[in-house]
Scaffold this active site. Structure first.
Site, mmCIF file in Angstrom:
data_model
loop_
_atom_site.group_PDB
_atom_site.id
_atom_site.type_symbol
_atom_site.label_atom_id
_atom_site.label_comp_id
_atom_site.label_asym_id
_atom_site.label_seq_id
_atom_site.Cartn_x
_atom_site.Cartn_y
_atom_site.Cartn_z
ATOM 1 N N HIS A 774 -13.843 4.262 6.966
ATOM 2 C CA HIS A 774 -13.869 4.484 8.408
ATOM 3 C C HIS A 774 -14.836 5.629 8.710
ATOM 4 C CE1 HIS A 774 -9.637 2.574 8.459
ATOM 5 N NE2 HIS A 774 -10.571 1.678 8.750
ATOM 6 N N GLU A 777 -13.904 9.140 10.163
ATOM 7 C CA GLU A 777 -13.000 10.008 9.402
ATOM 8 C C GLU A 777 -13.803 10.858 8.420
ATOM 9 O OE1 GLU A 777 -9.575 6.617 9.962
ATOM 10 O OE2 GLU A 777 -10.274 7.066 7.942
ATOM 11 N N HIS A 871 -8.828 8.823 3.530
ATOM 12 C CA HIS A 871 -8.959 8.571 4.974
ATOM 13 C C HIS A 871 -8.704 9.852 5.759
ATOM 14 C CE1 HIS A 871 -8.947 4.055 5.415
ATOM 15 N NE2 HIS A 871 -8.711 4.196 4.127
ATOM 16 N N GLU A 956 -4.314 10.356 3.513
ATOM 17 C CA GLU A 956 -4.708 10.673 4.886
ATOM 18 C C GLU A 956 -4.776 12.185 5.050
ATOM 19 O OE1 GLU A 956 -5.272 8.551 7.378
ATOM 20 O OE2 GLU A 956 -4.292 6.650 6.835
#
Ligand SMILES: [Zn+2]
Length: 1090
Positions: A774, A777, A871, A956
């Site tokens: 992504h 990110e 991420h 994350e």
């Protein structure tokens, strides 16, 4: 018969009275029995006796608190009173006194009976009260109790419709009116009733049709003017509540605008602002004004990305085919429908639930057990995978032939034909063009050279003092400005960028000071919203001057008289589509959609110049999509000042004041929301006071990390290679735009080339890491940088780690997305982290080949010990992991308990557990090991299920900051992110010790993991139980890659209305609503009734 029962009744009442005087708690049971008997008798009496009983009852129920009323209700008192009411109404004329007494009693007991509304409707009492009221409007004695009962009736949504038909709305408007000192209690009750009635859309429409909107506005203004001592706040609030409910429907909003409602509420609110106790009035006014603010479309010709990239083929029915099959102009239709009614926002506290999470429930959890069980299906013949041999040379190499003392480096495509220029003076020029053409000077006070890169419009010969590039070589060993420019030359972008952003060129040295989460001052959000409303009130202040626009063919920068700021985003990872100078020091900014898409805007990165010092500039990004943002919870934007950089402080800093994120009046096309109508965009606003004249500043959503930066870092990392390190950089594949996707192999060189050294070398477990699927990110890249730097380090720990494992790393899974300033997608207009089940060789090459590498490893029985995809998370704090567990998914989803006896190795919990013990930013509590349906095509789930990797994770990292551990209360920076990457390495080392057969502490450790698991499950169970009871969202509802926001959610200036539309509900079984309320706890009910 009458006489004996009458005297018996009097006796009973006498007992009850005595008891009530003594108020003896111990005799509560006797009191109950007595009441039951009284209720029986009450039905058999003549008028006078009945009245006598009612008088005594009334007295009894007035004292003694709610306990007596509760007993009365539980014995069926209200139903009996309602029956009495019906039979009394049949007398002609009905006894006024009896009616008065009955209504007084009903007003007392009705609110305590949850099914009162239903009972009243079924007995036919609604019309009795309405008719009585109609005939006695001037009888002040009778009006109040009747209104009080009507108020209770109308809180039931089905009753509200029925009462509307009987003329109750009209009746209320006869009572409600301008300021008066008389009968304010009556007025208050009438307004409450009216507010409840107007929740029904039919009633609201009725009120609009009869022209009551101007009347309400006039009355509100009148009370505002005359109630100077603020004694009648509740009446003023009641008037607003009615307006609020009327404006839930479209014709109500139109009537409000036509009656000049915006100006009325704007002016009254401004006058209320200095008095803090009037806040509820200001907040409700603000809510109404926002709702009625005419919906606009974004100031764009189309919401499709300003850039289009022709794909090798466009799959029919895919997102790109859908978007580009739209006729021009129909993709951004303003939809002012009533679909989305807006909930109350009484103030700007931040405690409402996120709308999406509320709705989705836990439907998303995978419940198909066969899908949960890992399956190792070698769907592809090994012959097909054999071509991947070349990426696993370490497994076959004998280290005999090669004279090179360490691992061969394959041809580095990034260095082809590049001669790093020798530039000992290191002077910079502006604009900073890839061609190295000098133009304007920077800083130095005065001069006509306003900052900013002007796309090379100025000639290369311009004179001016040249400024030193800050020397950061010592602080940033992996950074080299000249090398960066060289790397940019080899990077292919869709807009064909020729400029380089200064921050990427100079580099970023993390500041040493702390950057706490920003505390928002009270009322900031409201003030911002009022400023937005002023645009409508004072249209003459609006400049509406476009100063930057990617959609105009002549180039985005629009020639200017020097009065406006200058904007630019024409560089790698840049994202700004349009800038509009709206008021003197205020700019609306529009972000570009991901290429070949019509939404996904969140990431921004742009340049601003031409600012004045000492001025507060307000910037509004007006097309944000998420329903809430960490910008409401302390996160600030990042800014990089070129003047500061030249002065020796090249760095991104968290900055911006008055930061808010709220729903605005720009309508979102249902084409871009997946069919949902009536949605709006959100505004992220911040205020900036610049400290340098003639500065060039950059703003970004998060610390930028471009593809060219990655290439530069890899090149410098390769230089760190020592004879002990096996390092290889391969080109895994080319992206759609022709950029290389690097694949790294890092391990320790074998100590000798004899078999007894080579064999363990080749058998080292594989760790497979990836990041940046992504593009928005960027924090994932900084974590990856930390991991890579640690792996290439010279410490003993780094050496042990290399000896323990073979690392396979794809540091950037989506180079094209990163380069072109996308937030989420690749050039195919798709989220690559939803393509892992069936990646297309043509459209998703990086995913296709990464998955192939993993399939290859599975085939040769070398599936990775750990797979982790890095991420960033925009809505939660801290760093945490998602993993996959059948058992925890089953627990979450309440699948039949028989499946719970399945056995599962708890090994998937070990790594996150270790991380929580050693990394201060890491939070075990935020981890989840549940497999969701919407995630079935993510890297984590596919690698777990198809490749059979038990320890398959998404890691994350917050974009915002931490609320626990050492960094609690601070925003996260690159230092902490890189540290996280290094700590991930240390955790892998500890994992090695724990999983090796000799690990002495293994047993004890697994006990820890197990007890930890049990703790979590207990919490989970509690959460599940709660959520069942309250039908509130469960813990694991995801939006995109993100679980529901568990902390304070959505102040949501206006999420969807919780109350079901009564008009729709009308056909339901009447008891339903009441029964439903019964299952709720008291506090839930209170919320519902709010
Ligand atoms: Zn992500």
């Amino acid at each position: 018969m009458h006489v004996p029962s009458n005297s018996r009744l009097l006796m009973l009442l006498g007992q009850l009275e005595r008891m009530s005087r003594e108020s003896m708690m111990t005799e509560a049971e006797i009191a109950r029995q007595l009441t039951a008997k009284i209720l029986h008798l009450i039905q058999t009496q003549d008028l006078q006796t009945t009245l006598n009983i009612l008088y005594i009852l009334s007295e009894l129920l007035t004292v003694g608190g709610g306990r007596r009323v509760a007993v009365f209700v539980s014995k069926g008192g209200p139903a009996i009173l309602l029956k009495l009411l019906i039979s009394a109404s049949k007398e002609s004329p009905p006894s006024e006194e009896l009616m008065l007494q009955l209504h007084s009693l009903l007003a007392k007991v009705g609110p305590k009976d949850r099914k009162f509304g239903v009972k009243a409707r079924l007995t036919g009492a609604l019309n009795v009260t309405v008719n009585l009221l109609k005939q006695n409007l001037l009888n002040s004695k009778l009006v109040l109790p009747c209104l009080q009962v009507l108020r209770v009736y109308s809180s039931n949504s089905v009753n509200a419709i029925s009462l509307g038909k009987s003329g109750a709305v009209e009746l209320m408007f006869k009572i409600v009116g301008p300021h008066t000192k008389k009968n304010t209690t009556l007025l208050k009750v009438a307004l409450d009733t009216l507010g409840a009635l107007l929740k029904s859309k039919t009633n609201a429409r009725r009120a609009v049709d009869r022209g009551h909107v101007p009347l309400l506005l006039f009355a509100y203004q009148d009370w505002h003017r005359n109630d100077t001592r603020q004694r009648h706040m509740l009446i003023r609030k009641g008037l607003l509540a009615s307006l609020r409910n009327i404006t839930n429907i479209k014709c109500g909003r139109t009537a409000f605008i036509e009656a000049d409602g915006m100006r009325v509420l704007y002016n009254t609110s401004n006058e209320c602002l200095p008095v803090r106790t009037l806040d509820p009035l200001v907040n409700t006014s603000s809510l109404i004004m926002r709702k009625c603010f005419p919906k606009n479309r974004l100031p764009l010709p189309t919401i499709k990305s300003a850039f289009h990239y022709p794909l090798p083929h466009v799959p029919a029915g895919g997102p790109v085919a859908q978007i580009y099959s739209q006729m021009p102009g129909v993709d951004d239709v303003v939809d002012d429908s009533d679909e989305e009614t807006e909930a109350d926002m009484e103030n700007d506290t931040e405690n409402e639930e996120d709308e999406k999470d509320c709705r989705a429930g836990n439907d998303d959890i995978e419940t198909d057990l066969s899908k949960l069980r890992p399956r190792e299906i070698h769907s592809r013949p090994f012959e097909e995978l054999r071509v991947y041999d070349k990426f696993f040379l370490e497994l076959s190499e004998d280290f005999q032939v090669s004279g090179v003392p360490y691992g061969r480096t394959r041809v580095d495509p990034f260095k082809l034909g590049v001669d790093p220029p020798v530039n000992s003076t290191r002077h910079i020029h502006s604009p900073l063009l890839v061609g190295g053409i000098a133009a304007a000077r920077r800083g130095g006070g005065g001069g006509s050279s306003a900052g900013g890169s002007d796309c090379g419009s100025e000639g290369p010969e311009e004179e001016g003092p040249l400024l030193e590039v800050p020397d950061t070589a010592l602080l940033l060993p992996l950074h080299d400005p000249d090398l960066y420019v060289e790397m940019v030359k080899g990077t292919a972008s869709v807009p064909r960028y020729s400029e380089v952003a200064y921050p990427d060129y100079f580099g970023h040295v993390a500041p040493t000071f702390r950057e706490p989460l920003l505390e928002r001052a009270y009322g900031v959000q409201r003030a911002k919203i009022f400023q937005d409303i002023e645009r409508l009130i004072h249209p003459n202040d609006i400049l509406d001057k476009v100063v930057y626009d990617l959609d105009i063919p002549s180039g985005p920068v629009i020639a200017d008289d020097g009065e406006s700021l200058k904007f630019n985003s024409q560089f790698e990872s840049g994202n700004l589509r349009k800038a509009i100078h709206v008021r003197q020091h205020e700019y609306d900014l529009v972000l570009n959609s991901d290429i070949n898409s019509n939404h996904y805007h969140q990431w921004f990165y742009f340049e601003v110049s031409g600012m004045r010092v000492g001025t507060d500039y307000r910037f509004n990004i007006i097309n944000c999509e998420k329903s809430n943002s960490q910008f409401n919870y302390g996160m600030q934007v990042l800014m990089y000042s070129v003047q500061e950089a030249i002065g020796g402080k090249p760095r991104w800093v968290r900055t911006g004041e008055d930061i808010c994120y709220y729903k605005n009046h720009f309508s979102r096309s249902s084409i871009a929301t997946g069919g949902q109508k009536g949605k709006s965009y959100y505004t992220m606003t911040f205020t900036m006071n610049f400290s340098h004249k003639d500065d060039v500043c950059y703003f970004a959503y998060h610390y930028p990390y471009t593809y060219s930066t990655l290439k530069m870092h890899l090149s410098k990392l390769e230089d760190l290679r020592s004879p002990q390190i096996y390092w290889r950089q391969d080109v895994l594949c080319e992206t759609l735009a022709g950029n290389s996707c690097p694949l790294l192999t890092i391990t320790a060189m074998p100590e000798a080339t004899t078999n007894d050294h080579l064999c363990p070398f080749k058998n080292r477990p594989v760790i497979f890491l990836s990041a940046r699927v992504h593009p928005g990110e960027t924090n994932a890249s900084w974590v990856m940088k930390g991991t890579l730097e640690f792996l290439m380090g010279s410490s003993q720990l780094a050496h042990s780690l290399r000896e323990a494992y073979i690392f396979k790393i794809v540091p950037m899974l989506n180079p094209d997305g990163v380069i072109n300033g996308n937030h989420r997608c690749s050039l195919s207009g798709e989220d690559l982290n939803r393509q892992w089940q069936n990646p297309s060789h043509e459209l998703h090459p990086t995913i296709y080949h990464t998955k192939s590498l993993l399939q290859y490893l599975a085939h040769i029985q070398r599936a990775p010990l750990v797979f982790c995809d890095y991420h960033g998370h925009s809505r939660k704090k801290n760093v945490f992991m998602y993993g996959c567990s059948v058992k925890e998914t089953v627990w979450q989803s309440n699948i039949s308990t028989s499946s719970c006896d399945l056995h599962e190795d708890l090994g998937y919990r070990t790594l996150p557990k270790i991380l929580s013990q050693m990394a201060s930013a890491f939070s075990m509590g935020s981890c989840s090991f549940v497999v969701e349906r919407s995630k079935e095509s993510t890297a984590r789930v596919v690698v777990w299920r198809e490749i059979g990797v038990q320890r398959s994770y998404t890691m994350e990292s917050t974009l915002c900051g931490c609320d626990q551990g050492k960094y609690k209360g601070l925003q996260i920076g690159t230092r902490e992110l890189e540290e996280m990457g290094a700590q991930f390495c240390l955790a892998l080392l500890r994992l090695k010790r724990l999983t090796s057969p000799l690990g002495l502490r293994t047993q004890q450790h697994f006990l820890d993991v197990e007890s930890d698991l049990m703790e979590t499950l207990n919490t989970v169970c509690a959460v599940v139980l709660c959520s069942v009871a309250s039908s509130s969202p469960t813990t694991y509802v995801m939006e995109e890659d993100e679980p529901s926001f568990q902390e304070e959610v959505d102040y949501s200036a206006d999420s969807n209305d919780d109350d079901p539309d009564p008009d729709v509900e009308a056909s339901n079984e009447p008891e339903d609503a009441a029964l439903h309320l019964d299952t709720l706890s008291d506090c839930e009910t209170a919320n519902h009734k709010k």
